[in-house]
Design an enzyme around this catalytic site. Sequence first.
Site, PDB file in Angstrom:
ATOM      1  N   GLY A  11       0.824  -1.210   0.000  1.00 52.32           N
ATOM      2  CA  GLY A  11       0.000   0.000   0.000  1.00 52.32           C
ATOM      3  C   GLY A  11       0.856   1.258   0.000  1.00 52.32           C
ATOM      4  O   GLY A  11       0.486   2.285   0.570  1.00 52.32           O
ATOM      5  N   ILE A 119       4.916  -6.155  -9.757  1.00 50.91           N
ATOM      6  CA  ILE A 119       5.660  -4.928 -10.112  1.00 50.91           C
ATOM      7  C   ILE A 119       6.966  -4.846  -9.305  1.00 50.91           C
ATOM      8  O   ILE A 119       7.892  -4.127  -9.658  1.00 50.91           O
ATOM      9  CB  ILE A 119       4.801  -3.657  -9.865  1.00 50.91           C
ATOM     10  CG1 ILE A 119       3.431  -3.762 -10.559  1.00 50.91           C
ATOM     11  CG2 ILE A 119       5.528  -2.415 -10.354  1.00 50.91           C
ATOM     12  CD1 ILE A 119       2.575  -2.492 -10.485  1.00 50.91           C
ATOM     13  N   HIS A 176      13.833  -6.048 -17.218  1.00 53.55           N
ATOM     14  CA  HIS A 176      13.613  -4.666 -16.774  1.00 53.55           C
ATOM     15  C   HIS A 176      14.827  -4.227 -15.957  1.00 53.55           C
ATOM     16  O   HIS A 176      14.843  -4.299 -14.748  1.00 53.55           O
ATOM     17  CB  HIS A 176      12.340  -4.608 -15.923  1.00 53.55           C
ATOM     18  CG  HIS A 176      12.054  -3.243 -15.378  1.00 53.55           C
ATOM     19  ND1 HIS A 176      11.771  -2.161 -16.170  1.00 53.55           N
ATOM     20  CD2 HIS A 176      11.992  -2.787 -14.103  1.00 53.55           C
ATOM     21  CE1 HIS A 176      11.551  -1.105 -15.406  1.00 53.55           C
ATOM     22  NE2 HIS A 176      11.684  -1.458 -14.155  1.00 53.55           N
TER      23      HIS A 176
END
EC number: 1.1.1.37
Length: 320
Positions: A11, A119, A176
């Site tokens: 969060g 992610i 990435h």
Amino acid sequence: MSRKKIALIGGGQIGGTLAHLAALKEMGDIVLFDIVEGLPQGKALDLAQSGPVDGFDAALKGANAYKDIEGADVVIVTAGVPRKPGMSRDDLLGINLKVMKAVGEGIRQYAPNAFVICITNPLDAMVWALQKFSGLPTEKVCGMAGVLDSARFRHFLAEEFDVSVEDVTAFVLGGHGDTMVPLTRYSAVAGIPVPDLVKMGWSTQEKIDAIVQRTRDGGAEIVGLLKTGSAFYAPAASAIQMAESYLKDKKRLLPCAAHLNGEYGLSDMYVGVPAIIGAGGIEKIVEIDLIGEEKSGFDHSVGAVKGLVEACLTIDSTLA
Ligand code: A3D
């Protein structure tokens, strides 16, 4: 028809932005999970109170227990730590691998039918580990990086050509990290490939080369400016695009970290490739022709991801 359920694990900066975007788009009811007590509850309440102003109907709940993600249709994972100036994404591996273990077990128990988008960095290794820890089918677990890296490339190209970002398409493949592979040959303005635009005098090869490098360094540029964390608006927008493609069965062809089993000559690896996302999750991996420097750049990038996966195996032998 009841609403879809979106669970956001983590969060923090990206998690909060994901919750905001998902609510604004009325993608479903949202659970924001974090280990810090009060943080997800506070953000969820604040966001819920923006609903009457923005006019969205979505239940928002903050949670510290995995039970609250029960039955989620989509899970987006940002739990872990981001990098600070001077750190590479790879420096996060040890700590974030432990986080992936806890998150994977939570998903396995409470959201085994979800489409999972990871992610957390270092992305390609973390999504690989998350799939193993969760035990979900490989087509239901993927990583977000290519949409973001391509968006950065598209933004810089649009500025260079002085055209709308909407008309610029671009592909950035591979891992990435510093070795990612922006593909100019597969990038275009309204269908006109970038190399043709260079021939037409719209730019020079030197300028395009500089844009390619700025794209590779895109994350570090923002870390250097923010000093306290990494990018979050564009990463959140990118993951939301992937989630929407799944929930609405849009079958978008997006660059994402997908599980490869034979494609591109690789086995049991996650790396950035073009893939179609629909109701079945990662429905198809598109194998494009890579030539010359594209191929060597992709191979080099795959080598870097393999090194990170090996590091994961050294830290946690249950992954083997
Ligand atoms: P941040 O704002 O620190 O949020 C991470 C949150 O995870 C914090 O609120 C933590 O309390 C929480 N957390 C830590 N451990 C756990 C756990 N075990 N279970 C649940 N929650 C936990 O970071 P951020 O939102 O800026 O970034 C999140 C991650 O995304 C980092 O690893 C970044 O490196 C990564 N990231 C990836 C990209 C890609 O393109 C792949 C881009 C930007 C950031």
